[in-house]
Design a protein around this motif. Structure first.
Motif, PDB file in Angstrom:
ATOM      1  N   ILE A  96       0.896  -1.125  -0.121  1.00 36.75           N
ATOM      2  CA  ILE A  96      -0.066  -0.037   0.030  1.00 36.75           C
ATOM      3  C   ILE A  96       0.860   1.255   0.077  1.00 36.75           C
ATOM      4  N   TYR A  97       1.980   1.155   0.877  1.00 34.73           N
ATOM      5  CA  TYR A  97       2.826   2.340   1.006  1.00 34.73           C
ATOM      6  C   TYR A  97       3.634   2.578  -0.263  1.00 34.73           C
ATOM      7  N   ALA A  98       3.905   1.438  -0.916  1.00 38.18           N
ATOM      8  CA  ALA A  98       4.562   1.622  -2.217  1.00 38.18           C
ATOM      9  C   ALA A  98       4.095   2.046  -3.264  1.00 38.18           C
ATOM     10  N   ASP A  99       2.574   1.618  -3.303  1.00 38.74           N
ATOM     11  CA  ASP A  99       1.591   2.254  -4.349  1.00 38.74           C
ATOM     12  C   ASP A  99       1.493   3.623  -4.392  1.00 38.74           C
ATOM     13  N   ARG A 100       1.118   4.053  -3.220  1.00 39.06           N
ATOM     14  CA  ARG A 100       0.685   5.448  -2.961  1.00 39.06           C
ATOM     15  C   ARG A 100       2.011   6.256  -3.099  1.00 39.06           C
ATOM     16  N   ILE A 101       3.231   5.977  -2.403  1.00 37.06           N
ATOM     17  CA  ILE A 101       4.251   6.810  -2.316  1.00 37.06           C
ATOM     18  C   ILE A 101       4.861   6.891  -3.897  1.00 37.06           C
ATOM     19  N   ARG A 102       4.831   5.965  -4.609  1.00 41.37           N
ATOM     20  CA  ARG A 102       5.408   5.947  -6.201  1.00 41.37           C
ATOM     21  C   ARG A 102       4.533   6.589  -6.913  1.00 41.37           C
ATOM     22  N   VAL A 103       3.134   6.661  -6.760  1.00 45.60           N
ATOM     23  CA  VAL A 103       2.451   7.684  -7.603  1.00 45.60           C
ATOM     24  C   VAL A 103       2.699   9.095  -7.348  1.00 45.60           C
ATOM     25  N   GLU A 104       2.770   9.326  -5.967  1.00 44.98           N
ATOM     26  CA  GLU A 104       2.879  10.779  -5.389  1.00 44.98           C
ATOM     27  C   GLU A 104       4.459  11.324  -5.927  1.00 44.98           C
ATOM     28  N   TRP A 105       5.509  10.291  -6.070  1.00 45.79           N
ATOM     29  CA  TRP A 105       6.699  10.807  -6.397  1.00 45.79           C
ATOM     30  C   TRP A 105       6.741  11.148  -7.907  1.00 45.79           C
ATOM     31  N   PHE A 106       5.768  10.449  -8.732  1.00 49.18           N
ATOM     32  CA  PHE A 106       5.678  10.732 -10.149  1.00 49.18           C
ATOM     33  C   PHE A 106       5.246  12.186 -10.322  1.00 49.18           C
ATOM     34  N   ARG A 107       4.063  12.171  -9.507  1.00 48.59           N
ATOM     35  CA  ARG A 107       3.160  13.382  -9.518  1.00 48.59           C
ATOM     36  C   ARG A 107       3.907  14.591  -9.146  1.00 48.59           C
ATOM     37  N   THR A 108       5.147  14.544  -8.396  1.00 47.55           N
ATOM     38  CA  THR A 108       5.661  15.848  -7.728  1.00 47.55           C
ATOM     39  C   THR A 108       6.975  15.962  -8.691  1.00 47.55           C
ATOM     40  N   LEU A 109       7.492  15.241  -9.259  1.00 43.30           N
ATOM     41  CA  LEU A 109       8.796  15.327  -9.884  1.00 43.30           C
ATOM     42  C   LEU A 109       8.951  16.562 -10.741  1.00 43.30           C
ATOM     43  N   GLY A 110       9.939  17.469 -10.626  1.00 38.58           N
ATOM     44  CA  GLY A 110       9.938  18.749 -11.315  1.00 38.58           C
ATOM     45  C   GLY A 110       9.314  19.720 -10.689  1.00 38.58           C
ATOM     46  N   SER A 111       8.651  19.243  -9.402  1.00 36.81           N
ATOM     47  CA  SER A 111       8.006  20.610  -8.652  1.00 36.81           C
ATOM     48  C   SER A 111       8.679  20.927  -7.248  1.00 36.81           C
ATOM     49  N   SER A 112       8.212  21.871  -6.592  1.00 39.14           N
ATOM     50  CA  SER A 112       8.790  22.272  -5.375  1.00 39.14           C
ATOM     51  C   SER A 112       8.333  21.263  -4.308  1.00 39.14           C
ATOM     52  N   GLN A 113       7.510  20.336  -4.562  1.00 36.41           N
ATOM     53  CA  GLN A 113       7.134  19.379  -3.657  1.00 36.41           C
ATOM     54  C   GLN A 113       7.706  18.041  -3.810  1.00 36.41           C
ATOM     55  N   SER A 114       8.780  18.004  -4.758  1.00 41.05           N
ATOM     56  CA  SER A 114       9.366  16.637  -5.077  1.00 41.05           C
ATOM     57  C   SER A 114      10.138  16.243  -4.007  1.00 41.05           C
ATOM     58  N   PHE A 115      10.575  15.004  -3.976  1.00 47.21           N
ATOM     59  CA  PHE A 115      11.123  14.469  -2.718  1.00 47.21           C
ATOM     60  C   PHE A 115      12.083  13.264  -3.219  1.00 47.21           C
ATOM     61  N   ASN A 116      12.719  12.701  -2.383  1.00 47.50           N
ATOM     62  CA  ASN A 116      13.891  11.551  -2.723  1.00 47.50           C
ATOM     63  C   ASN A 116      13.036  10.166  -2.353  1.00 47.50           C
ATOM     64  N   ILE A 117      12.500   9.451  -3.280  1.00 46.57           N
ATOM     65  CA  ILE A 117      11.569   8.491  -2.854  1.00 46.57           C
ATOM     66  C   ILE A 117      12.617   7.346  -1.963  1.00 46.57           C
ATOM     67  N   ALA A 118      13.911   7.281  -2.148  1.00 40.65           N
ATOM     68  CA  ALA A 118      14.796   6.294  -1.571  1.00 40.65           C
ATOM     69  C   ALA A 118      14.866   6.903   0.000  1.00 40.65           C
ATOM     70  N   HIS A 119      14.634   7.778   0.351  1.00 35.87           N
ATOM     71  CA  HIS A 119      14.717   8.366   1.710  1.00 35.87           C
ATOM     72  C   HIS A 119      13.345   8.222   2.467  1.00 35.87           C
ATOM     73  N   HIS A 120      12.724   7.088   2.223  1.00 34.75           N
ATOM     74  CA  HIS A 120      11.207   7.116   2.995  1.00 34.75           C
ATOM     75  C   HIS A 120      11.456   6.816   4.529  1.00 34.75           C
ATOM     76  N   ARG A 121      10.476   6.888   5.311  1.00 36.52           N
ATOM     77  CA  ARG A 121      10.569   6.772   6.777  1.00 36.52           C
ATOM     78  C   ARG A 121      10.660   5.167   7.001  1.00 36.52           C
ATOM     79  N   GLY A 122      11.463   5.001   7.892  1.00 31.94           N
ATOM     80  CA  GLY A 122      11.547   3.576   8.412  1.00 31.94           C
ATOM     81  C   GLY A 122      10.207   3.312   9.034  1.00 31.94           C
ATOM     82  N   GLU A 123       9.721   3.876   9.858  1.00 30.85           N
ATOM     83  CA  GLU A 123       8.278   3.660  10.261  1.00 30.85           C
ATOM     84  C   GLU A 123       7.239   4.296   9.546  1.00 30.85           C
ATOM     85  N   ILE A 124       6.638   3.118   8.680  1.00 32.04           N
ATOM     86  CA  ILE A 124       5.407   3.524   8.029  1.00 32.04           C
ATOM     87  C   ILE A 124       4.203   3.200   8.296  1.00 32.04           C
ATOM     88  N   SER A 125       4.314   2.353   9.436  1.00 32.74           N
ATOM     89  CA  SER A 125       2.729   1.828   9.767  1.00 32.74           C
ATOM     90  C   SER A 125       2.209   2.544  10.781  1.00 32.74           C
TER      91      SER A 125
END
Length: 308
Positions: free
Chosen positions: A261-290
């Protein structure tokens, strides 16, 4: 006596301009018989001595005939030059027409050649690979070419089988139609990738963990083949690797569902924000995701009997 009976005609026109055009070749002219009675009166006007008169008339006729010969030669040369110029012009126009026809024919030939199917070159010294992976679908290829988000289903074994079946039935060549407006503000019909190839398309969160794992590995291979920037490839590689190594696999009973669930949501959001001020490094996700959001999702899935 009328002037028509004179043996020495003038070669100039009455206006004193250029000589009148000669209608016959003076080289073929023969001096008239100046001793005949027809020239008796003329001889008398020139000189009482008949012999002297004949000599003067003969000399005058010869001089005039020589002038006419020169005029004739110049006239013939002028005619030749005019005819040569006209012929040269006709030849030039004919050559230009032929060149234009040849150019048009060559363009038509080249255009026809462009429309013919082409076979690419190959390395005659290179052996075929020992193993070839099943090609991904046209739908997935287009997504990767356009650097767009693509679900992982097309990269699962099931998605690859669908792509193979579609190629056999040519379904993968059937494209949806869409309208596109070009620079000239004209609407044209273009074909798009046929997502109908994947009749069992599912969100990433609905895949089994094995499907998710196999698909993510194949996905990374394909974005490398598609020439994605290295920084993006490395970020996604680290992202999927961290999910494979996450503690939720062992700690939570439905930890893998939460990870998907996390991977699905976060990857969609990563692509959506690429090139914008809201972009982020998808590799630096939180260790605690639950957190509460994923806990709610986990509870919902448990209630629905969703299994990984």
């Amino acid at each position: 006596m009328s002037t028509s009976s004179q043996p020495i005609p003038s070669s100039s026109n009455s206006n004193g301009g250029s000589p009148a055009r000669l209608l016959s070749d003076p080289n073929a002219a023969i001096c008239p018989d100046l001793r005949s009675d027809a020239f008796k009166d003329v001889r008398g006007l020139i000189d009482p001595d008949n012999g002297i008169a004949i000599a003067k008339l003969t000399e005058s006729w010869t001089t005039n005939n020589d002038q006419l010969k020169q005029q004739w030669a110049a006239q013939v040369e002028t005619d030749r030059q005019i005819q040569a110029a006209e012929e040269a012009q006709r030849q030039l126009e004919a050559d230009q027409d032929a060149a234009e026809a040849a150019r048009v024919a060559e363009e038509e030939k080249l255009e026809a050649e462009k429309k013919k199917p082409k076979l690419g070159d190959f390395d005659v010294n290179s052996a075929p690979p020992a193993f070839i992976e099943s090609p991904i679908s046209l739908f997935a290829q287009r997504k990767l070419e356009r650097r767009e988000y693509c679900p992982l289903w097309p990269f699962t074994p099931g998605g690859l089988r669908e792509a193979a079946d579609a190629r056999l039935s040519s379904n993968d060549d059937i494209s949806s139609l869409k309208l596109s407006r070009n620079d000239g503000n004209q609407l044209t019909v273009q074909s798009g990738p046929a997502s109908s190839t994947h009749k069992n398309m599912a969100r990433d969160e609905h895949l089994t963990w094995r499907q998710f794992s196999l698909a993510s590995n194949r996905y990374i291979k394909e974005i490398v083949r598609a020439g994605w920037p290295r920084i993006h490839v490395e970020a996604l590689t680290q992202f999927f690797y961290s999910l494979e190594q996450h503690d939720l696999h062992n700690i939570e009973s439905d930890g893998e569902n939460i990870l998907k669930i996390y991977a699905d949501r976060i990857r969609v959001e990563w692509f959506r924000t690429l090139g914008s001020s809201q972009s982020f490094n998808i590799a630096h996700h939180r260790g605690e995701i639950s957190d509460e959001y994923f806990t709610n999702k986990r509870s919902k899935q448990s209630a629905e009997g969703f299994s990984g």
